[in-house]
Structures are given as structure tokens and as C-alpha cells.
Design a protein around this motif. Sequence first.
Motif, PDB file in Angstrom:
ATOM      1  N   ALA A  51       0.817  -1.216   0.000  1.00 35.54           N
ATOM      2  CA  ALA A  51       0.000   0.000   0.000  1.00 35.54           C
ATOM      3  C   ALA A  51       0.845   1.258   0.000  1.00 35.54           C
ATOM      4  N   SER A  52       2.124   1.146   0.381  1.00 35.45           N
ATOM      5  CA  SER A  52       2.984   2.327   0.458  1.00 35.45           C
ATOM      6  C   SER A  52       4.035   2.362  -0.649  1.00 35.45           C
ATOM      7  N   LEU A  53       3.789   1.643  -1.735  1.00 31.27           N
ATOM      8  CA  LEU A  53       4.788   1.589  -2.804  1.00 31.27           C
ATOM      9  C   LEU A  53       4.968   2.919  -3.530  1.00 31.27           C
ATOM     10  N   ALA A  54       4.016   3.825  -3.398  1.00 30.60           N
ATOM     11  CA  ALA A  54       4.163   5.114  -4.072  1.00 30.60           C
ATOM     12  C   ALA A  54       5.259   5.969  -3.443  1.00 30.60           C
ATOM     13  N   ALA A  55       5.577   5.683  -2.183  1.00 26.99           N
ATOM     14  CA  ALA A  55       6.628   6.447  -1.488  1.00 26.99           C
ATOM     15  C   ALA A  55       7.983   5.780  -1.691  1.00 26.99           C
ATOM     16  N   TYR A  56       9.040   6.572  -1.685  1.00 34.67           N
ATOM     17  CA  TYR A  56      10.388   6.002  -1.762  1.00 34.67           C
ATOM     18  C   TYR A  56      10.673   5.197  -0.490  1.00 34.67           C
ATOM     19  N   PRO A  57      11.456   4.133  -0.598  1.00 37.15           N
ATOM     20  CA  PRO A  57      11.745   3.310   0.582  1.00 37.15           C
ATOM     21  C   PRO A  57      12.457   4.096   1.668  1.00 37.15           C
ATOM     22  N   ASP A  58      12.086   3.838   2.897  1.00 37.91           N
ATOM     23  CA  ASP A  58      12.715   4.453   4.065  1.00 37.91           C
ATOM     24  C   ASP A  58      13.224   3.319   4.953  1.00 37.91           C
ATOM     25  N   GLY A  59      14.522   3.127   4.969  1.00 44.00           N
ATOM     26  CA  GLY A  59      15.101   1.976   5.656  1.00 44.00           C
ATOM     27  C   GLY A  59      15.442   2.202   7.113  1.00 44.00           C
ATOM     28  N   ARG A  60      15.089   3.331   7.690  1.00 47.01           N
ATOM     29  CA  ARG A  60      15.538   3.631   9.040  1.00 47.01           C
ATOM     30  C   ARG A  60      14.988   2.663  10.083  1.00 47.01           C
ATOM     31  N   ALA A  61      13.715   2.351  10.006  1.00 44.18           N
ATOM     32  CA  ALA A  61      13.129   1.453  11.007  1.00 44.18           C
ATOM     33  C   ALA A  61      13.710   0.051  10.901  1.00 44.18           C
ATOM     34  N   ALA A  62      13.859  -0.433   9.681  1.00 45.17           N
ATOM     35  CA  ALA A  62      14.416  -1.767   9.496  1.00 45.17           C
ATOM     36  C   ALA A  62      15.866  -1.821   9.948  1.00 45.17           C
ATOM     37  N   ARG A  63      16.616  -0.781   9.635  1.00 40.17           N
ATOM     38  CA  ARG A  63      18.027  -0.738  10.043  1.00 40.17           C
ATOM     39  C   ARG A  63      18.140  -0.733  11.560  1.00 40.17           C
ATOM     40  N   SER A  64      17.308   0.040  12.218  1.00 45.28           N
ATOM     41  CA  SER A  64      17.319   0.079  13.675  1.00 45.28           C
ATOM     42  C   SER A  64      16.919  -1.263  14.273  1.00 45.28           C
ATOM     43  N   ALA A  65      15.954  -1.944  13.629  1.00 45.33           N
ATOM     44  CA  ALA A  65      15.517  -3.249  14.131  1.00 45.33           C
ATOM     45  C   ALA A  65      16.625  -4.285  14.013  1.00 45.33           C
ATOM     46  N   VAL A  66      17.327  -4.285  12.890  1.00 48.71           N
ATOM     47  CA  VAL A  66      18.450  -5.210  12.710  1.00 48.71           C
ATOM     48  C   VAL A  66      19.534  -4.916  13.732  1.00 48.71           C
ATOM     49  N   ALA A  67      19.851  -3.642  13.909  1.00 49.08           N
ATOM     50  CA  ALA A  67      20.886  -3.255  14.869  1.00 49.08           C
ATOM     51  C   ALA A  67      20.518  -3.692  16.283  1.00 49.08           C
ATOM     52  N   ALA A  68      19.281  -3.449  16.688  1.00 43.72           N
ATOM     53  CA  ALA A  68      18.841  -3.819  18.024  1.00 43.72           C
ATOM     54  C   ALA A  68      18.888  -5.327  18.218  1.00 43.72           C
ATOM     55  N   ARG A  69      18.539  -6.075  17.192  1.00 41.23           N
ATOM     56  CA  ARG A  69      18.551  -7.546  17.294  1.00 41.23           C
ATOM     57  C   ARG A  69      19.953  -8.062  17.607  1.00 41.23           C
ATOM     58  N   HIS A  70      20.983  -7.360  17.125  1.00 40.08           N
ATOM     59  CA  HIS A  70      22.359  -7.803  17.345  1.00 40.08           C
ATOM     60  C   HIS A  70      23.087  -6.968  18.398  1.00 40.08           C
ATOM     61  N   GLY A  71      22.357  -6.061  19.060  1.00 39.27           N
ATOM     62  CA  GLY A  71      22.972  -5.247  20.101  1.00 39.27           C
ATOM     63  C   GLY A  71      23.975  -4.247  19.578  1.00 39.27           C
ATOM     64  N   LEU A  72      23.700  -3.690  18.408  1.00 38.46           N
ATOM     65  CA  LEU A  72      24.617  -2.754  17.757  1.00 38.46           C
ATOM     66  C   LEU A  72      23.937  -1.405  17.539  1.00 38.46           C
ATOM     67  N   PRO A  73      24.704  -0.329  17.425  1.00 37.07           N
ATOM     68  CA  PRO A  73      24.126   0.941  16.982  1.00 37.07           C
ATOM     69  C   PRO A  73      23.844   0.875  15.484  1.00 37.07           C
ATOM     70  N   PRO A  74      22.860   1.617  14.987  1.00 36.03           N
ATOM     71  CA  PRO A  74      22.504   1.546  13.569  1.00 36.03           C
ATOM     72  C   PRO A  74      23.644   1.875  12.619  1.00 36.03           C
ATOM     73  N   GLU A  75      24.596   2.704  13.054  1.00 37.84           N
ATOM     74  CA  GLU A  75      25.687   3.071  12.146  1.00 37.84           C
ATOM     75  C   GLU A  75      26.645   1.909  11.881  1.00 37.84           C
TER      76      GLU A  75
END
Length: 354
Positions: A51-75
Motif C-alpha cells: 500500500a505504500s509503494l508510491a513512497a520512496y523506501p525508508d530503511g531507518r526502522a528496518a536498520r534500527s531493528a536489525v541493529a537492536a537484534r544484534h545489540g549494535l548501533p545503527p551506524e
Amino acid sequence: MLMHTDGPHDLRHHGDAEIRDTGALLIDLAVNVRANTPPQWLRECVGGSLASLAAYPDGRAARSAVAARHGLPPERVLLTAGSAEAFVLLARALPVRHPLVVHPQFTEPEAALRDAGHEVDRVLLREENGFRLDAAAVPESADLVVIGNPTNPTSVLHSAEEIASLARPGRLLVVDEAFMDAVPEETEALAGRTDVPGLVVLRSLTKTWGLAGLRIGYVMADPETITALERAQPLWPVSTPALAAAEACMGPAALKEADQAARLIAVERAHLLAGLAEFDEVRVVAEAEAPFVLIRVRKGAEVREQLRCLGFAVRRGDTFPGLGPGWLRIAVRDRVTTNRFLQALDQALAVVGD
């Protein structure tokens, strides 16, 4: 054993070629994606993102989720269009002079390095040593070392500390952990470690979650390396559906499901190994820890073709440096499928004979 040649191996051959464009309905034991995936909840998650394909992808939430899963900062995390993109970025974006790949293993890292103009050395692990890592075989001059853990196609799980011992000042140590989430409790994982200099860990969501067609993976490394890789990416490299899947697969329920799947795979793998042990003609890499096993048979190419005639596709092994035509890789499946495969293997061996 150190080698300085590219050899005759087809580094671009992958398991999907065993079942693609065959015109036959084959039971797929060649591709290591977990059967009956993606699960329904993940299908719904990916579908809901449309439903949100009209917007450009925003990876911030996914990046933060991956980082949190491994105990890392997003950078310290970079999302990629599968691990294949990560290998290309590593080959093209970093100042590498003497890359080395530990084989037998997934061939895409070496292919990407060669495509980027690098001369690549190989360390070949030996069957007589169970294809276990010999850290002393890696020359000090290597400034990029690539190894898989657990390794495709041998299914060997190397010690995290032995892999970490390969780290050196000025060296990038690239560990492909695409199958680590298929190991119960992810023993020997290096993902999330920040105490190993030059460590770069790659993960994929393809295998456990059945997302090969979506293309989603990630890299974990020091912020400087992540920045260099990110600069080499095109804008919006990961699609909105892939980002939705990545975020969903990092949640507690998904991680619990993945661990349960890993434990079931271990049980089914033990059943497959026990069945293979009944064949005098078959030599098995016994210390298997991944969702596949590697075997060696006489006249492997002929056996593979007979298996195809009997309705089973297995992965040829001769495209992996360090292996030859007698090697076959077999994906772990449910007990009923495994029993049918073992019967087919018995027939194939009888037809090929000596």
C-alpha cells in the motif's frame, strides 16, 4: 593449501540452476531455502507493505531493528539487496590489494572480487581434515579474508574464536553467516561482536524465511566500513517490501520461530545423516551443522543424473573450488521426503554401479 589460480570452476553456478528450465517436476534438494516458507504472517507483512509503494523506501526502522537484534548501533549496520549485493560492494568500494577466499565455500564472493579486477588467492581446506579451518594456512599478506560459517557447501561450523584469530591490523575479515540462523542458539556466531578488528559479518534472510525473490540481507561492520559501502550503493537499494520483511524478522516472535526451525532442522539432518551412513558407497562430511549435507560418491555426475530421472534435484559440487565431480550437496528436508530420497539414491547407485 594456498592456491594462486582461478581454476576451471564455474563460480556463477548456483543451486537454482539444478531446477530452473528443466521442464521436469523435481523435488528440490539443490536449493537451501527452508521448505514451506515464507510463513503466512510474513506473507501478510510483505503484502501489507504494498500500500505504500508510491513512497520512496525508508530503511531507518528496518536498520534500527536489525541493529537492536544484534545489540549494535545503527551506524554499524547496512541493509543490502541480499548478500550478493554486499559481496559486490565489498569488492568495489574498499581498497583491497591481496584478497583471499577460504574454500570450499559459496563462490559469489570470489566471483565479485574477480569481476572488480582483483587477483584472488585461495586457501583450500582438506577433506582429510574434515574441511575444518586451518588458520595457519592464511598468509599474513592477505588484507581481505572471506570465510563462510557455517560453510556452504561443507556444512562445517567453525569455531568463532578460530575465525576471530584471523583478524589482523589492516585486514578485513569477512564472515558470511548466511546460514547461522539455522544453527540452534547461533553458537559460534560473530554477528554483534565489536572486539574483533576489521570484522565484517554478512547475514541473509533468504534461507530461513524463504525470501530469495525479495532480496534482503545486511552487513555488520565498523562505521567507517559501513559508510564506504553505503556510498557505493545506489539510492534506495532495498525495496519497501524487503524492508518490511527485515523489520518483521527481527522481532522476538520471529527469532523464536527461527530457533525452533533450526532445532527441527537439526533433528531432520540427523535422520538424513543416519540414512546416508547405511551406504558403503557414500562418504559424508559428518560434522554437519547447516541445513544441508555434503557427500562424495563414485561417478557423482552419473548419480546426479539418475537422481534427476527419479525425480530429485541435488546440487553438483564440482563448481566449488576444492571439490570435484564426485561431490553432491543435499538440502535437509522433512522425514518423508528424506526417506523417499534415500530410496532414490539406493536405486541411482545401483544403476550407476562400479
